[in-house]
Scaffold this motif. Structure first.
Motif, short mmCIF file in Angstrom:
data_model
loop_
_atom_site.label_atom_id
_atom_site.label_comp_id
_atom_site.label_asym_id
_atom_site.label_seq_id
_atom_site.Cartn_x
_atom_site.Cartn_y
_atom_site.Cartn_z
N THR A 2 0.82 -1.22 0.00
CA THR A 2 0.00 0.00 0.00
C THR A 2 0.85 1.26 0.00
N ASP A 3 2.17 1.10 0.13
CA ASP A 3 3.07 2.25 0.17
C ASP A 3 3.83 2.32 -1.16
N GLU A 4 3.57 3.35 -1.94
CA GLU A 4 4.18 3.49 -3.26
C GLU A 4 5.70 3.58 -3.18
N TRP A 5 6.21 4.08 -2.07
CA TRP A 5 7.66 4.24 -1.89
C TRP A 5 8.36 2.90 -2.04
N PHE A 6 7.81 1.85 -1.45
CA PHE A 6 8.43 0.53 -1.51
C PHE A 6 8.39 -0.05 -2.91
N ASP A 7 7.29 0.15 -3.64
CA ASP A 7 7.22 -0.32 -5.02
C ASP A 7 8.30 0.33 -5.87
N LYS A 8 8.48 1.63 -5.70
CA LYS A 8 9.51 2.35 -6.47
C LYS A 8 10.91 1.85 -6.12
N LYS A 9 11.14 1.64 -4.83
CA LYS A 9 12.46 1.19 -4.41
C LYS A 9 12.77 -0.22 -4.89
N LYS A 10 11.76 -1.09 -4.93
CA LYS A 10 11.98 -2.45 -5.42
C LYS A 10 12.37 -2.42 -6.90
N LEU A 59 11.88 2.39 9.71
CA LEU A 59 13.27 1.97 9.78
C LEU A 59 13.79 1.57 8.40
N CYS A 60 12.99 0.87 7.61
CA CYS A 60 13.39 0.49 6.26
C CYS A 60 13.71 1.72 5.41
N LYS A 61 12.88 2.73 5.51
CA LYS A 61 13.10 3.94 4.73
C LYS A 61 14.37 4.66 5.16
N ALA A 62 14.58 4.73 6.46
CA ALA A 62 15.81 5.37 6.97
C ALA A 62 17.05 4.58 6.56
N PHE A 93 13.17 -5.57 3.62
CA PHE A 93 11.80 -5.38 3.14
C PHE A 93 10.94 -6.61 3.49
N GLN A 94 11.52 -7.81 3.37
CA GLN A 94 10.77 -9.02 3.69
C GLN A 94 10.45 -9.11 5.18
N SER A 95 11.36 -8.60 6.01
CA SER A 95 11.06 -8.58 7.44
C SER A 95 9.89 -7.66 7.74
N ARG A 96 9.76 -6.59 6.95
CA ARG A 96 8.59 -5.71 7.08
C ARG A 96 7.33 -6.47 6.69
N THR A 97 7.42 -7.27 5.62
CA THR A 97 6.27 -8.08 5.20
C THR A 97 5.87 -9.06 6.30
N LYS A 98 6.88 -9.62 6.97
CA LYS A 98 6.61 -10.55 8.06
C LYS A 98 5.87 -9.84 9.20
N THR A 99 6.29 -8.63 9.54
CA THR A 99 5.59 -7.89 10.61
C THR A 99 4.18 -7.51 10.17
#
Length: 376
Positions: free
Chosen positions: A147-155, A317-320, A252-258
């Motif tokens: 749901t966060d466009e930032w992560f799609d762009k970074k991937k 934290l991922c973004k930082a 990023f995957q650890s974020r998915t896990k949370t």
């Protein structure tokens, strides 16, 4: 706060179980350590354990990666040195990270004198098969919708960056192959000239040939040194960041896990609330009997809120961490290129000086021959 070096690689064990051990020397004023200076022996698998453990302990953190496993050539001198350099850089980056440097398992890795025995006990007690394996299985259930466009762009950016870095590795390997051919040809030319100088020539020509062979041998040695820099400074840095991209994806995957954990706790919260409300509606429940029901609702509400807070924390934290990754990437490549170019310019100047000296020697020799008196 830390000065850590990974050095003195030594091959130990019998031919079947042979492996390389490294001396990890630490100097620190960190209050968590018992001493301010100490050394321990660690093998590659110990560094790999540290990496996987730090990834498990610190969701959202981009943990500096260790070099990959290899099946062949792992005892060759050039490979051992390149691995030592990569491990040394990995440990230094961990020590420079504000959060990772305080991780108890990192402190344990640097300080423990019974590390191998303790690790065996830990692995025997663990039935998860390691964090990286458990991470893969934990996110293979319900589909994660970003749901966060930032992560799609970074991937997308990481995929492009990895492709570019792998292309750069191929280009460096092509240059290294050409440099190897130059080194071989230069050595053959130097050997041929040296053999010619030793043949039945005039003294003047023989001396000139001998100096020319020395100039070519020096050029060969400088090309050889430059080839090593190609691998250490350029390929080493590029390979490190290809591995770091994998570490970014793990964060990023650890974020998915949370996220999945947050959804599970939210489902549990709704289940408990609906079940208890149904009990209250269908039965006459006195105030005393409602206390445990209310307590159970409060507990699942709290757990759900903690899971949501954790997801939001890992997201930030991922973004930082990606911002830090970008700053370090620019700085590391700048330093590597500066060292590479400085070395190349220095070696080219040395070759030019050698040829300049040889030219002056020839001119001087020619002048002396011209000034020599002729026979009457």
């Amino acid at each position: 706060m830390f000065t850590i070096t990974v050095g003195d690689p030594q091959k130990v064990g019998d031919p079947i179980s042979a492996h390389i051990v490294y001396t990890v020397t630490t100097k620190t004023n960190h209050p968590a350590f018992k001493k301010d200076s100490f050394s321990v022996l660690r093998r590659y698998s110990d560094f790999l354990w540290l990496y996987e453990t730090l990834v498990s302990n610190n969701p959202g953190i981009i943990v500096p990666p260790v070099p990959e496993k290899v099946a062949l050539g792992r005892f060759e001198g050039s490979f051992v040195e390149s691995r030592r350099l990569a491990l040394n850089k990995c440990i230094q980056k961990i020590a420079n990270h504000a959060k990772l440097a305080n991780d108890l398992d990192f402190i344990f890795f640097l300080e423990s004198d019974t590390f191998s025995l303790d690790i065996k006990h830990r692995r025997a007690e663990s039935s998860t098969g390691g964090f990286l394996a458990s991470l893969g299985s934990s996110i293979s259930g319900s589909k994660f919708h970003e749901t966060d466009e930032w992560f799609d762009k970074k991937k997308t950016y990481l995929d492009t960056l990895e492709a570019q870095l792998r292309s750069l590795v191929k280009a460096i390997e092509a240059v290294a192959k050409q440099r190897t051919e130059v080194i071989t040809a230069t050595q053959e030319f130097a050997d041929t000239i040296a053999a010619l100088a030793a043949s039945d020539l005039s003294k003047h020509l023989s001396e000139s040939m001998k100096v020319l062979a020395q100039v070519e041998t020096q050029a060969k040695e400088l090309h050889d040194s430059q080839a090593r820099d190609d691998l250490v400074l350029l390929t080493g840095t590029v390979d490190e960041y290809i591995r770091l991209i994998t570490s970014v994806r793990l964060a990023f995957q650890s974020r998915t896990k949370t996220y999945h954990n947050m959804k599970l706790t939210e489902s549990e919260r709704l289940r408990v609330r609906n079940a208890n409300e149904k009990i209250i509606r269908q039965h006459t429940v006195d105030r005393q009997s409602m206390v445990p029901l209310q307590r159970e609702i409060e507990q699942v509400e709290l757990k759900a809120q903690e899971a949501r807070t954790k997801f939001e924390e890992v997201t930030r934290l991922c973004k930082a961490e990606v911002d830090r990754f970008e700053r370090e990437r620019i700085n590391d490549f700048k330093i590597s290129l500066e060292r590479f170019l400085d070395g190349m310019l220095r070696r080219q100047n040395e070759i030019i000086d050698s040829w300049d000296g040889y030219q002056k020697l020839l001119l001087k020799s020619t002048d002396l021959n011209n000034e020599a008196p002729t026979a009457a």
